[in-house]
Design a protein around this motif. Structure first.
Motif, mmCIF file in Angstrom:
data_model
loop_
_atom_site.group_PDB
_atom_site.id
_atom_site.type_symbol
_atom_site.label_atom_id
_atom_site.label_comp_id
_atom_site.label_asym_id
_atom_site.label_seq_id
_atom_site.Cartn_x
_atom_site.Cartn_y
_atom_site.Cartn_z
ATOM 1 N N HIS A 132 -10.894 5.531 8.178
ATOM 2 C CA HIS A 132 -11.956 5.985 9.083
ATOM 3 C C HIS A 132 -13.233 6.225 8.291
ATOM 4 C CE1 HIS A 132 -11.765 10.340 8.026
ATOM 5 N NE2 HIS A 132 -10.483 10.107 7.856
ATOM 6 N N ASP A 186 -12.434 11.222 1.838
ATOM 7 C CA ASP A 186 -11.882 11.250 3.205
ATOM 8 C C ASP A 186 -12.908 10.691 4.183
ATOM 9 O OD1 ASP A 186 -10.458 11.816 5.501
ATOM 10 O OD2 ASP A 186 -10.840 13.959 5.452
ATOM 11 N N ASP A 247 -5.335 6.995 4.315
ATOM 12 C CA ASP A 247 -6.051 8.256 4.480
ATOM 13 C C ASP A 247 -5.177 9.349 3.893
ATOM 14 O OD1 ASP A 247 -7.945 10.091 5.256
ATOM 15 O OD2 ASP A 247 -7.422 10.056 7.386
HETATM 16 ZN ZN LIG Z 1 -9.211 11.497 6.892
#
Ligand SMILES: [Zn+2]
Length: 535
Positions: A132, A186, A247
């Protein structure tokens, strides 16, 4: 640069002469390519990190998506945006392999063992890499530097790391250096890691063994409210034999990690009420009910201080871990002692159970409590209301719906009349105990079997590529939208994180240990090169 190229040449020759196409050989080739391109890889990541990426910032979030499309275009790959009304777009790209059966097919359940298939199978399996590109909101005042102005430091801030000027950055970049910026770990590192893996394979003349698709979400940190719709609307496009969830952090021991599930989540805000106005505690204490005490008692009725959930029936649907899952946890290197020291904890909940087995259980976390005032602002009065904010982490086969019902049943049994908004006077007069209960969104957990051929293949390839066995965990402690891939697209999901565990995820001074990015490029390249025959 020259030395690195020489190393690359030697490695390629070495690998080819020996006819060695193992995951370890792929890693060696990729490492040599990376050594010659370290600064350009980091600048590509830094450019992406310089674009603010909070999902609600629609203008900037689209700039991120466009920048990723452009990054694919630089590599001759046509990426596209998957749109859904009022949602950040997901970025989709696909690299099809030539071959007589170059189309995806569903996993065959009558699976062979990992690596048992013939080596020269035409490439035809499809793997989707998920990452993401949005990030958590920031509080700039808490950052050293600015969240969207990437800075390299020669160590973590906590250990006194100093800024390294971009102009002074030269290969070989110390793997212990850190790149600071929102989403450095992240989850934009994974995106640049995947793009670099494509580059490295191409430069090294190594073929991909699977059709590779990329799906980069733009609102994961906002709870993925449109993900189900995007997946449903594009189901044929996203069909695959396996989703790889890029992730999360690696194991706290620093070893590479493969995880097979995520916990579900739901949350609730509880508010208890006292008198309509604050009352003198001397004149009215012991007579007018104290909502702070009521909230404290309610919390204590739901959870003990070893983390055990006391709500009757709450754990009825919990599926116990399998023997293989238990074994995997036992085999993981122990980190409890180190973590306890790092975090200043003399005890942990549920000891002697280790952290990896504690996250196999559901959890009730008190996010915050609010009532009256403390310290200099405290007054001798009875608060008018008190609140608790709680999140629940769920495990297979719990659902948010059933969990909510059990919690509410328990609250009613404590004598409370439940309301959904602030109660009016008539309601307060009619019921001795009123509790406002407001649930947030939520979703269930997901868990892929560690024993699927695809699961075993991922573990085998990454262990081979890194030369040490990877840590296998049945689940990540955190939550993710993985259940949607299994429910909507019927594909297994396996997590292959790359970020360092001490990355200040979701907080100020988020950072990526640069060695973790280097590892990530090798991991992703090895998976692209080697998964096909083993799936
Ligand atoms: Zn994440």
């Amino acid at each position: 640069m020259l030395t690195a190229l020489a190393v690359l040449g030697a490695c390629l020759m070495g690998a080819r002469e020996a006819g060695d196409s193992s995951a370890a050989a792929v890693a060696v080739t990729v490492r040599a390519w990376r050594a010659a391109h370290e600064v350009s890889i980091l600048s590509e990541l830094a450019q992406l990190l310089a674009i603010p990426n909070v999902a609600s910032d629609r203008e900037n979030i689209r700039r991120n998506a466009d920048a990723i499309v452009a990054a694919f275009a630089r590599r001759g790959i046509r990426a596209r945006l998957l749109e859904s009304p009022d949602a950040p777009p997901a970025v989709f790209a696909e690299v099809q392999e030539a071959g007589p059966q170059g189309l995806s097919r569903r996993m065959r359940s009558a699976g062979k063992g990992a690596g048992a298939g013939p080596r020269d199978l035409p490439p035809r399996r499809t793997v989707v890499f998920y990452a993401h590109y949005d990030g958590q909101p920031v509080d700039p005042a808490r950052w050293t530097g600015k969240p969207w102005e990437p800075v390299v430091r020669d160590g973590s801030l906590e250990s006194g790391g100093k800024d390294v000027a971009w102009s002074a950055l030269a290969a070989p970049v110390d793997p212990r250096f850190r790149l600071y910026a929102r989403s450095s770990s992240d989850d934009k590192a994974a995106i640049v890691g995947l793009l670099s893996a494509l580059d490295a394979l191409k430069a090294g003349g190594l073929a991909r063994s699977v059709n590779v698709k990329f799906f980069f979400e733009g609102e994961e940190e906002a709870g993925s409210p449109h993900l189900a719709r995007i997946l449903r609307d594009n189901a044929p496009l996203l069909a695959a034999d396996l989703w790889l969830f890029c992730d999360g952090p690696v194991h706290q021991s620093g070893r590479k990690l493969v995880f097979f599930g995520t916990r579900g989540v739901t949350d609730v805000e509880l508010t208890a009420y006292g008198a309509l106005r604050r009352l003198h505690s001397g004149h009215y204490g012991n007579w007018s009910p104290n909502p702070a005490v009521e909230i404290a008692r309610l919390v204590a009725s739901m959870r003990d201080d070893e983390g055990k959930i006391l709500i009757p029936g709450f754990s009825d649907d919990v599926r116990p871990p399998t023997d293989a899952e238990r074994r995997a946890v036992e085999e993981a290197p122990g980190v409890d002692e180190t973590l306890r020291r790092e975090l200043g904890l003399a005890r942990t909940e549920g000891e002697p159970d280790r952290i990896e087995s504690r996250i196999l259980l559901p959890a009730l976390n008190v996010r915050g409590l609010a009532a009256g005032d403390v310290g200099a602002r405290a007054t001798n009065s009875i608060p008018t209301e008190a609140s608790a904010s709680i999140d629940f982490r769920l495990v297979p086969d719990q659902t948010p719906e059933k969990v909510r019902a059990k919690v509410e049943e328990h609250l009613r049994r404590q004598g409370y009349f439940l309301v959904r908004s602030a109660p009016d006077e008539a309601t307060r007069l009619a019921h001795p105990r009123v509790l406002r209960v407001v649930w947030g969104a939520g979703y269930p957990s997901s868990r892929t079997s560690m024993e699927l051929p695809a699961s075993r293949a991922v573990v085998k390839i990454l262990s081979e590529a890194s030369g040490t066995p990877v840590v296998r965990l049945p689940t990540l402690g955190g939550s993710g939208p993985n259940y949607l891939f299994t429910e909507i697209l019927k594909a297994p999901v396996v997590g292959v994180p790359i970020a360092n565990h001490d990355n200040n995820q979701h907080a100020a001074n988020e950072n990526l240990r640069i060695g973790n990015l280097w590892d990530g490029i090798e991991m992703y390249a090895a998976l692209m090169a080697k998964l096909g025959p083993s799936l």
